[in-house]
Scaffold this active site. Structure first.
Site, PDB file in Angstrom:
ATOM      1  N   HIS A  66      -2.593   3.939  -2.502  1.00 15.24           N
ATOM      2  CA  HIS A  66      -2.599   5.212  -2.114  1.00 15.24           C
ATOM      3  C   HIS A  66      -1.437   6.032  -2.491  1.00 15.24           C
ATOM      4  O   HIS A  66      -1.029   7.191  -2.059  1.00 15.24           O
ATOM      5  CB  HIS A  66      -2.375   4.957  -0.317  1.00 15.24           C
ATOM      6  CG  HIS A  66      -3.448   4.542   0.204  1.00 15.24           C
ATOM      7  ND1 HIS A  66      -3.406   4.565   1.622  1.00 15.24           N
ATOM      8  CD2 HIS A  66      -4.648   3.905  -0.168  1.00 15.24           C
ATOM      9  CE1 HIS A  66      -4.714   3.689   2.089  1.00 15.24           C
ATOM     10  NE2 HIS A  66      -5.551   3.640   0.989  1.00 15.24           N
ATOM     11  N   ASP A  75      -3.063  -0.014  -0.147  1.00 15.51           N
ATOM     12  CA  ASP A  75      -2.211   1.014   0.586  1.00 15.51           C
ATOM     13  C   ASP A  75      -1.073   1.826  -0.327  1.00 15.51           C
ATOM     14  O   ASP A  75      -1.321   1.734  -1.275  1.00 15.51           O
ATOM     15  CB  ASP A  75      -1.361   0.594   1.765  1.00 15.51           C
ATOM     16  CG  ASP A  75      -1.229   1.704   2.843  1.00 15.51           C
ATOM     17  OD1 ASP A  75      -0.688   2.763   2.456  1.00 15.51           O
ATOM     18  OD2 ASP A  75      -1.393   1.444   4.092  1.00 15.51           O
TER      19      ASP A  75
END
Ligand code: NAG
Ligand code: NAG
Ligand code: NAG
Length: 428
Positions: free
Chosen positions: A276, A253
């Site tokens: 991310h 993430d």
């Protein structure tokens, strides 16, 4: 500067980890090497005096076995109580070459004196999910309500996340969405330092700063698989005056996520990917009012991430994200290298259009170069009722990886540029 690709990233990783584990004594030389945001020499000297020549409280002397399977939670709690109530100040030691298994545990202040927690060995999470029954599922190890705490030592937190990931609704869509633990949480800590630690395979977030003030973080190495759900690297919420430097993060993430109530946040010398990217938000979920301001991301390398530098807000929220600078950043095959998304929606239902929004203003992007994995390299998707204001692009060169022209898109964005900006900024 030549982009440090994944391969060279893998090459420097052992070096970084080596430096991390070499930094068992207080790493002044390391700090110096990665200086830029560092403390002044005077400050360091003062701190050295403050932290040196202390008694050691060893978790071993409180019954911790460190064999990787015995439950050492109670021994850690007893050792913490001894350290926290001691004056003069002591160092709490978690010895090298041992693996300490811990269930969820909170180590609370206030303490009598400044505390150093020197983690040299490995701390591993209990593999039994039942150990979280009846406790806060959001936490594994937590430091709470402590003033003048330093945690370092070159050791490792291993969250044994695999079982939690399997039970994530993002992995198994038939399961309900439930929270999973953050490996290490600092809650309501003031004058905090966290240096030279490794984090592996956290259940969700690896390290989180919540409601803290005056925080220095450096030399963290964080890794979890790209496929692991919600495993943010460093999460910052409700925290003021936090300086993060020299961290290498690859995860499933956000490498760094900065959310509501955070102010004066600086991140320098960050290597990120996969993951991310570096995110502000998401902000304003469920109509909430949130504020983030005075953020500087300076010197970062992102490789193979699904976003580069991102601001994400939900429709229907209130508050603001303002005075934010992203500069000196190299992107390598990054999807959405520069993105503001005021229509963020991370739920199974689609999110409907709403009148209010978290206002985004004063965002500068400066000296950002490299390659985009998506045709749209610069994407400003701002709200109709709260357009993005004061967005500045300066010296941007983002080529499409594999050739061909890259593009900008924008909705409701007040944009200016200086220097060379490729792709050419759009007008909205
Ligand atoms: C973390 O601990 C698990 C055991 O629960 C082990 O299988 C795994 O290899 C460790 N991860 C790392 C990256 O060392
Ligand atoms: C903007 O943020 C920076 C930190 O990145 C801070 O130093 C500066 O004072 C802020 N500017 C204003 C006008 O608040
Ligand atoms: C632009 O950023 C890169 C990467 O951080 C850095 O090496 C370079 O010196 C910067 N250029 C300028 C003019 O500051």
């Amino acid at each position: 500067m030549i982009y440090m690709g994944l391969q060279s990233l893998l090459q420097i990783l052992p070096f970084v980890l080596l430096s991390l584990s070499a930094g068992c004594s207080y790493g002044r030389s390391l700090e110096d090497r990665f200086s830029g945001v560092g403390s002044s020499a005077d400050e360091l000297q003062e701190r050295d005096v403050l932290w040196s020549s202390r008694e050691v409280v060893n978790v071993r002397d409180f019954g911790a076995k460190g064999d990787g399977s015995s439950d050492d939670t109670q021994a850690f709690i007893s050792a913490w109580k001894a350290a926290c109530s001691s004056s003069p100040a002591v160092t709490l030691l978690v010895p090298n070459n041992k693996v300490y298994l811990l269930k969820p545990v909170t180590l609370s202040g206030p303490c009598k004196s400044h505390i150093i927690v020197k983690i040299k060995g490995t701390i591993i999470a209990s593999p039994k999910l039942e150990d979280w029954d009846g406790t806060n599922r959001r936490q594994w190890v937590m430091f709470s309500g402590i003033k003048n705490l330093r945690v370092d030592g070159g050791g490792t937190f291993n969250g044994s996340g695999q079982r939690w990931w399997k039970n994530s609704c993002k992995v198994d869509k038939s399961l309900p969405c439930r929270v999973a633990p953050t490996a290490l949480t600092f809650y309501s800590c003031t004058s905090l330092e966290v240096h030279n630690l490794k984090f592996r395979d956290s259940q969700q977030i690896h390290v989180s700063f919540e409601g803290c003030t005056n925080v220095k973080v450096s030399n963290l190495g964080i890794t979890a698989p790209e496929s692991s759900p919600n495993t943010d690297g460093i999460h910052i919420t409700g925290t003021t005056d936090i300086r993060i430097k020299h961290c290498v993060i690859s995860t499933g993430d956000d490498c760094i996520s900065i959310v509501g109530g955070s102010r004066l946040v600086t991140a320098t010398s960050i290597v990120c990917g996969p993951g991310h990217g570096i995110s502000i938000g998401s902000l304003g979920a469920d109509g909430s009012e949130e504020h983030v301001s005075d953020v500087l991301v300076d010197t970062a390398e992102l490789g193979g991430t699904s976003n580069g530098v991102r601001i994400k807000t939900w429709q229907g929220g209130r508050g603001y994200a303002r005075n934010i600078t992203f500069k000196n950043i190299v992107m390598n095959k990054v999807e959405n290298p520069i993105i503001i998304d005021q229509n963020y929606c991370d739920s199974s239902q689609s999110c409907s259009e709403m009148k209010s929004a978290v206002a985004v203003s004063g965002v500068t992007y400066k000296n950002i170069t490299g390659t985009s994995a998506t045709e749209v390299a610069v994407d400003f998707d701002c709200s109709k009722s709260f357009p993005c204001k004061g967005i500045v692009l300066q010296d941007i060169k983002l080529a499409l990886a594999g050739g061909g022209p890259s593009k900008s898109t924008c909705e409701n964005t007040d944009l200016s540029k200086s220097g060379t900006v490729v792709p050419l900024p759009c007008t909205s």
